[in-house]
Motif scaffolding. Structure first.
Motif, PDB file in Angstrom:
ATOM      1  N   SER A   6     -46.224   6.951 -39.525  1.00 66.61           N
ATOM      2  CA  SER A   6     -45.605   6.187 -40.599  1.00 66.61           C
ATOM      3  C   SER A   6     -45.211   7.082 -41.764  1.00 66.61           C
ATOM      4  O   SER A   6     -44.478   6.680 -42.635  1.00 66.61           O
ATOM      5  CB  SER A   6     -46.561   5.084 -41.071  1.00 66.61           C
ATOM      6  OG  SER A   6     -47.741   5.666 -41.568  1.00 66.61           O
ATOM      7  N   SER A 138     -38.202   5.631 -45.031  1.00 66.77           N
ATOM      8  CA  SER A 138     -39.408   6.191 -44.418  1.00 66.77           C
ATOM      9  C   SER A 138     -39.756   5.567 -43.076  1.00 66.77           C
ATOM     10  O   SER A 138     -40.434   6.196 -42.276  1.00 66.77           O
ATOM     11  CB  SER A 138     -40.594   6.097 -45.375  1.00 66.77           C
ATOM     12  OG  SER A 138     -40.854   4.758 -45.698  1.00 66.77           O
ATOM     13  N   ASP A 139     -39.283   4.356 -42.799  1.00 63.65           N
ATOM     14  CA  ASP A 139     -39.567   3.730 -41.502  1.00 63.65           C
ATOM     15  C   ASP A 139     -38.303   3.054 -40.977  1.00 63.65           C
ATOM     16  O   ASP A 139     -38.006   1.913 -41.313  1.00 63.65           O
ATOM     17  CB  ASP A 139     -40.704   2.712 -41.646  1.00 63.65           C
ATOM     18  CG  ASP A 139     -41.200   2.186 -40.299  1.00 63.65           C
ATOM     19  OD1 ASP A 139     -40.534   2.422 -39.259  1.00 63.65           O
ATOM     20  OD2 ASP A 139     -42.256   1.524 -40.295  1.00 63.65           O
ATOM     21  N   SER A 141     -37.626   1.789 -38.238  1.00 64.92           N
ATOM     22  CA  SER A 141     -37.840   0.588 -37.421  1.00 64.92           C
ATOM     23  C   SER A 141     -37.835  -0.695 -38.258  1.00 64.92           C
ATOM     24  O   SER A 141     -37.625  -1.779 -37.718  1.00 64.92           O
ATOM     25  CB  SER A 141     -39.149   0.701 -36.637  1.00 64.92           C
ATOM     26  OG  SER A 141     -40.264   0.652 -37.511  1.00 64.92           O
TER      27      SER A 141
END
Length: 170
Positions: A6, A138-139, A141
């Motif tokens: 993460s 940062s993510d 998804s």
């Protein structure tokens, strides 16, 4: 094999530290870096901002989000571009413009992006002062694109390395 972490990769973290480093900024505010808008024969016809949205793919490579503009648009139709557009009256600054435009064009929630730098504006051949805003997603998804088909027909990404002149910066 472990899933993607993460936290950003070491390379992405180095890039973020590099962008945040500014010998002239001690207030904690974002610094501006880059070349100022050229003083040429073209007078500014307005202001715009683009979001250079950087993220890490599942393989650990650093990438940049790009769009393909709709062919029906009056300017830059069918071209590959960064999300962004003209500043509107309610926009506080270039950061607000870039984030608003990215949300309008591709459905990118501004809360998912950490802005790490606002570069100096440059004057385009069409007379717009454009300010690049560097943001970290940062993510990846968590981002589910929703395209505004009136403006954007596709979203894709490319390796950050394609855009860097000097890889030793990282």
């Amino acid at each position: 094999m472990a899933g993607p972490s993460s936290s950003p990769s070491r390379r992405l973290a180095q890039l973020t530290r590099h962008l945040l480093a500014s010998p002239s900024s001690s207030s904690g505010e974002l610094s501006s870096v880059g070349a100022p808008a050229g003083a040429g024969a073209i007078a500014s016809k307005g202001f715009a901002a683009v979001l250079v949205c950087i993220f890490e793919d599942p393989g650990g490579d650093t990438r940049v989000l790009l769009t393909k503009r709709a062919s029906s648009l009056k300017s830059h139709s069918g071209e590959v571009s960064l999300p962004g557009g003209k500043m509107e009256e309610g926009d506080a600054d270039a950061k607000a413009t870039a984030l608003r435009e990215a949300e309008e064009e591709i459905g990118l929630d501004p809360a998912l992006v950490s802005v790490v730098a606002v570069l100096e504006p440059f004057l385009t051949k069409n007379g717009l002062d454009v300010t690049p805003v560097i943001g970290i997603l940062s993510d990846r998804s968590l981002f589910n694109p929703v395209l505004n088909k009136d403006e954007v027909v596709d979203i894709f990404d490319a390796p950050l390395d394609m855009f860097l002149k000097f890889n030793q910066v990282l």
